[in-house]
Design a protein around this motif. Structure first.
Motif, PDB file in Angstrom:
ATOM      1  N   ASP A 224       0.788  -1.226   0.000  1.00  0.00           N
ATOM      2  CA  ASP A 224       0.000   0.000   0.000  1.00  0.00           C
ATOM      3  C   ASP A 224       0.824   1.282   0.000  1.00  0.00           C
ATOM      4  OD1 ASP A 224      -2.579  -1.470   0.527  1.00  0.00           O
ATOM      5  OD2 ASP A 224      -1.471  -1.984   2.355  1.00  0.00           O
ATOM      6  N   CYS A 225       2.031   1.244   0.552  1.00  0.00           N
ATOM      7  CA  CYS A 225       2.803   2.475   0.744  1.00  0.00           C
ATOM      8  C   CYS A 225       4.249   2.158   1.053  1.00  0.00           C
ATOM      9  CB  CYS A 225       2.201   3.309   1.879  1.00  0.00           C
ATOM     10  SG  CYS A 225       2.211   2.469   3.496  1.00  0.00           S
ATOM     11  N   VAL A 226       5.061   3.217   1.044  1.00  0.00           N
ATOM     12  CA  VAL A 226       6.457   3.136   1.498  1.00  0.00           C
ATOM     13  C   VAL A 226       6.611   4.126   2.641  1.00  0.00           C
ATOM     14  CG1 VAL A 226       8.870   3.539   0.894  1.00  0.00           C
ATOM     15  CG2 VAL A 226       7.343   2.394  -0.728  1.00  0.00           C
ATOM     16  N   ILE A 227       7.211   3.657   3.739  1.00  0.00           N
ATOM     17  CA  ILE A 227       7.392   4.467   4.943  1.00  0.00           C
ATOM     18  C   ILE A 227       8.883   4.602   5.207  1.00  0.00           C
ATOM     19  CG2 ILE A 227       6.891   4.690   7.398  1.00  0.00           C
ATOM     20  CD1 ILE A 227       4.573   2.593   6.825  1.00  0.00           C
ATOM     21  N   VAL A 228       9.368   5.831   5.284  1.00  0.00           N
ATOM     22  CA  VAL A 228      10.766   6.105   5.616  1.00  0.00           C
ATOM     23  C   VAL A 228      10.803   6.677   7.026  1.00  0.00           C
ATOM     24  CG1 VAL A 228      12.846   7.393   5.012  1.00  0.00           C
ATOM     25  CG2 VAL A 228      11.346   6.522   3.204  1.00  0.00           C
ATOM     26  N   VAL A 229      11.610   6.069   7.892  1.00  0.00           N
ATOM     27  CA  VAL A 229      11.681   6.477   9.291  1.00  0.00           C
ATOM     28  C   VAL A 229      13.022   7.150   9.565  1.00  0.00           C
ATOM     29  CG1 VAL A 229      11.481   5.732  11.697  1.00  0.00           C
ATOM     30  CG2 VAL A 229      10.252   4.480   9.894  1.00  0.00           C
ATOM     31  N   ASP A 230      12.981   8.394  10.035  1.00  0.00           N
ATOM     32  CA  ASP A 230      14.161   9.116  10.531  1.00  0.00           C
ATOM     33  C   ASP A 230      15.359   9.062   9.578  1.00  0.00           C
ATOM     34  OD1 ASP A 230      12.599   9.502  12.756  1.00  0.00           O
ATOM     35  OD2 ASP A 230      13.757   8.206  14.088  1.00  0.00           O
ATOM     36  N   PRO A 231      15.237   9.553   8.342  1.00  0.00           N
ATOM     37  CA  PRO A 231      16.380   9.491   7.426  1.00  0.00           C
ATOM     38  C   PRO A 231      17.516  10.415   7.878  1.00  0.00           C
ATOM     39  CG  PRO A 231      14.623  10.835   6.490  1.00  0.00           C
ATOM     40  CD  PRO A 231      14.069  10.223   7.741  1.00  0.00           C
ATOM     41  N   CYS A 232      18.717   9.861   7.982  1.00  0.00           N
ATOM     42  CA  CYS A 232      19.845  10.636   8.514  1.00  0.00           C
ATOM     43  C   CYS A 232      21.164   9.974   8.085  1.00  0.00           C
ATOM     44  CB  CYS A 232      19.746  10.693  10.039  1.00  0.00           C
ATOM     45  SG  CYS A 232      19.824   9.064  10.813  1.00  0.00           S
ATOM     46  N   TRP A 233      22.264  10.455   8.348  1.00  0.00           N
ATOM     47  CA  TRP A 233      22.830  11.646   8.939  1.00  0.00           C
ATOM     48  C   TRP A 233      23.447  12.509   7.847  1.00  0.00           C
ATOM     49  CZ3 TRP A 233      24.534  14.441  13.197  1.00  0.00           C
ATOM     50  CH2 TRP A 233      24.221  13.978  14.480  1.00  0.00           C
ATOM     51  N   LEU A 234      24.558  11.927   7.285  1.00  0.00           N
ATOM     52  CA  LEU A 234      25.392  12.680   6.346  1.00  0.00           C
ATOM     53  C   LEU A 234      24.709  12.776   4.974  1.00  0.00           C
ATOM     54  CD1 LEU A 234      28.772  11.048   7.367  1.00  0.00           C
ATOM     55  CD2 LEU A 234      27.988  13.357   7.953  1.00  0.00           C
ATOM     56  N   PRO A 235      25.059  13.784   4.174  1.00  0.00           N
ATOM     57  CA  PRO A 235      24.370  13.967   2.897  1.00  0.00           C
ATOM     58  C   PRO A 235      24.364  12.729   2.005  1.00  0.00           C
ATOM     59  CG  PRO A 235      25.649  15.919   3.403  1.00  0.00           C
ATOM     60  CD  PRO A 235      25.990  14.903   4.463  1.00  0.00           C
ATOM     61  N   HIS A 236      25.506  12.042   1.899  1.00  0.00           N
ATOM     62  CA  HIS A 236      25.529  10.868   1.023  1.00  0.00           C
ATOM     63  C   HIS A 236      24.711   9.723   1.617  1.00  0.00           C
ATOM     64  CE1 HIS A 236      28.787   9.757   3.836  1.00  0.00           C
ATOM     65  NE2 HIS A 236      28.551   8.513   3.474  1.00  0.00           N
ATOM     66  N   GLU A 237      24.567   9.705   2.945  1.00  0.00           N
ATOM     67  CA  GLU A 237      23.749   8.678   3.568  1.00  0.00           C
ATOM     68  C   GLU A 237      22.264   8.941   3.317  1.00  0.00           C
ATOM     69  OE1 GLU A 237      26.644   7.426   7.304  1.00  0.00           O
ATOM     70  OE2 GLU A 237      25.164   9.020   7.609  1.00  0.00           O
ATOM     71  N   VAL A 238      21.858  10.185   3.488  1.00  0.00           N
ATOM     72  CA  VAL A 238      20.471  10.558   3.195  1.00  0.00           C
ATOM     73  C   VAL A 238      20.152  10.284   1.732  1.00  0.00           C
ATOM     74  CG1 VAL A 238      18.805  12.453   3.131  1.00  0.00           C
ATOM     75  CG2 VAL A 238      20.406  12.270   5.046  1.00  0.00           C
ATOM     76  N   GLU A 239      21.095  10.601   0.858  1.00  0.00           N
ATOM     77  CA  GLU A 239      20.880  10.378  -0.574  1.00  0.00           C
ATOM     78  C   GLU A 239      20.744   8.889  -0.891  1.00  0.00           C
ATOM     79  OE1 GLU A 239      20.285  11.006  -4.586  1.00  0.00           O
ATOM     80  OE2 GLU A 239      20.090  12.359  -2.868  1.00  0.00           O
ATOM     81  N   GLU A 240      21.508   8.056  -0.220  1.00  0.00           N
ATOM     82  CA  GLU A 240      21.379   6.609  -0.442  1.00  0.00           C
ATOM     83  C   GLU A 240      19.983   6.117  -0.052  1.00  0.00           C
ATOM     84  OE1 GLU A 240      23.350   2.391   1.116  1.00  0.00           O
ATOM     85  OE2 GLU A 240      24.559   4.221   1.136  1.00  0.00           O
TER      86      GLU A 240
END
Length: 286
Positions: free
Chosen positions: A28-44
């Motif tokens: 039904d959906c995609v849930i992202v929880v607390d995306p963090c930290w560094l820019p390349h990590e968030v981008e991944e």
């Protein structure tokens, strides 16, 4: 970054503080929880969620408002945001303080992000315990979890049986208590109700490792209770050495000693506010 993956759940672990970001995909959906930290990590995390999302709606779930957990917010501008009502109602000044923490971190380490740093706007604020929000056959049920900070939220995702606990029940950290040890105890006590009413097959915490074992989930709860109760007893006895030994063997002692000491100060403040004796005298009258 990926440290766990199954048909529905992917866990990403940052290089900083072993912080866990979660992507949960149902039909039904995609849930992202607390995306963090560094820019390349968030981008991944962003790229991964894009690669699996298809036509499903995207939701951002924030377990609480500590700056490390909201730092990736604007990398997902199309997502609907779910958080506690207390998270949404935070005063403008407190929101600004959190944003300043992010900017101070980025300045200190010369970090540049591709998105603006702002406090999350909450689309689906959650009040009370046992309240649910559904998307098709996916149901999220919530329990308020203050104590670590003032706006924590436990979330149960069904039918997968996933409990997302934020900064509680970590196998890496003892309780980090920023607001109230008493509220913290009440929050972790809610685990009993959750385990009785829901079929929990996986516990995901904000730092450290997940677990699928019931006995391990209960052990982590008991470890938190034991830490809090021991801290109170040792403060009453003015047992400085005993307080120090409470975290003997912790994985990152140079940093964790600071959090432990801050806990001690908070507990002492609670004793004073309640007029309770510390070591046979009132601390405030020494």
């Amino acid at each position: 970054m990926i440290v766990w993956r199954d048909e529905h759940t992917t866990l990403f672990r940052s290089a900083l503080y072993e912080t866990v970001s979660t992507v949960i995909a149902t039909k039904d959906c995609v849930i992202v929880v607390d995306p963090c930290w560094l820019p390349h990590e968030v981008e991944e995390i962003r790229q991964y969620s894009d690669s699996i999302k298809g036509e499903r709606p995207l939701y951002l779930l924030f377990t609480h408002s500590d700056y490390d957990h909201i730092i990736g917010y604007q990398a997902f501008p199309e997502a609907k945001v779910i958080a506690s009502q207390a998270f949404a109602d935070k005063s403008g000044e407190k929101k600004e303080d959190i944003i300043e923490q992010i900017k101070a971190f980025d300045d200190e380490y010369y970090v540049t992000r591709s998105y603006e740093i702002v406090y999350p706007e909450v689309d689906i604020p959650i009040e009370g315990d046992g309240k649910s929000f559904s998307v098709g056959g996916t149901t999220l049920t919530f329990f308020q979890a203050p104590g670590h900070n003032a706006d924590g939220l436990f979330t149960i995702i069904e039918p997968l049986g996933i409990l997302v606990a934020g900064d509680y029940f970590s196998d890496l950290e003892f309780p980090y208590i920023y607001v109230s040890s008493h509220e913290y105890e009440k929050s972790i006590s809610k685990l009993d109700t959750i385990l009785e009413k829901y079929s929990i097959r996986m516990l995901v915490t904000g730092h450290g490792n997940p677990t699928r074992e019931y006995a391990e989930i209960k052990k982590r709860q008991q470890d938190s209770f034991d830490y809090i109760r021991a801290m109170r007893k040792l403060i009453q006895e003015k047992d400085v050495e005993g307080i120090s030994l409470l975290i003997e063997g912790c994985k990152f002692p140079r940093n964790m000693k600071k959090f432990h000491y801050n806990n001690q100060l908070l507990f002492e403040k609670e004793f004073i506010e309640m007029g309770l004796p510390i070591g046979g005298v009132n601390k405030g009258q020494e």
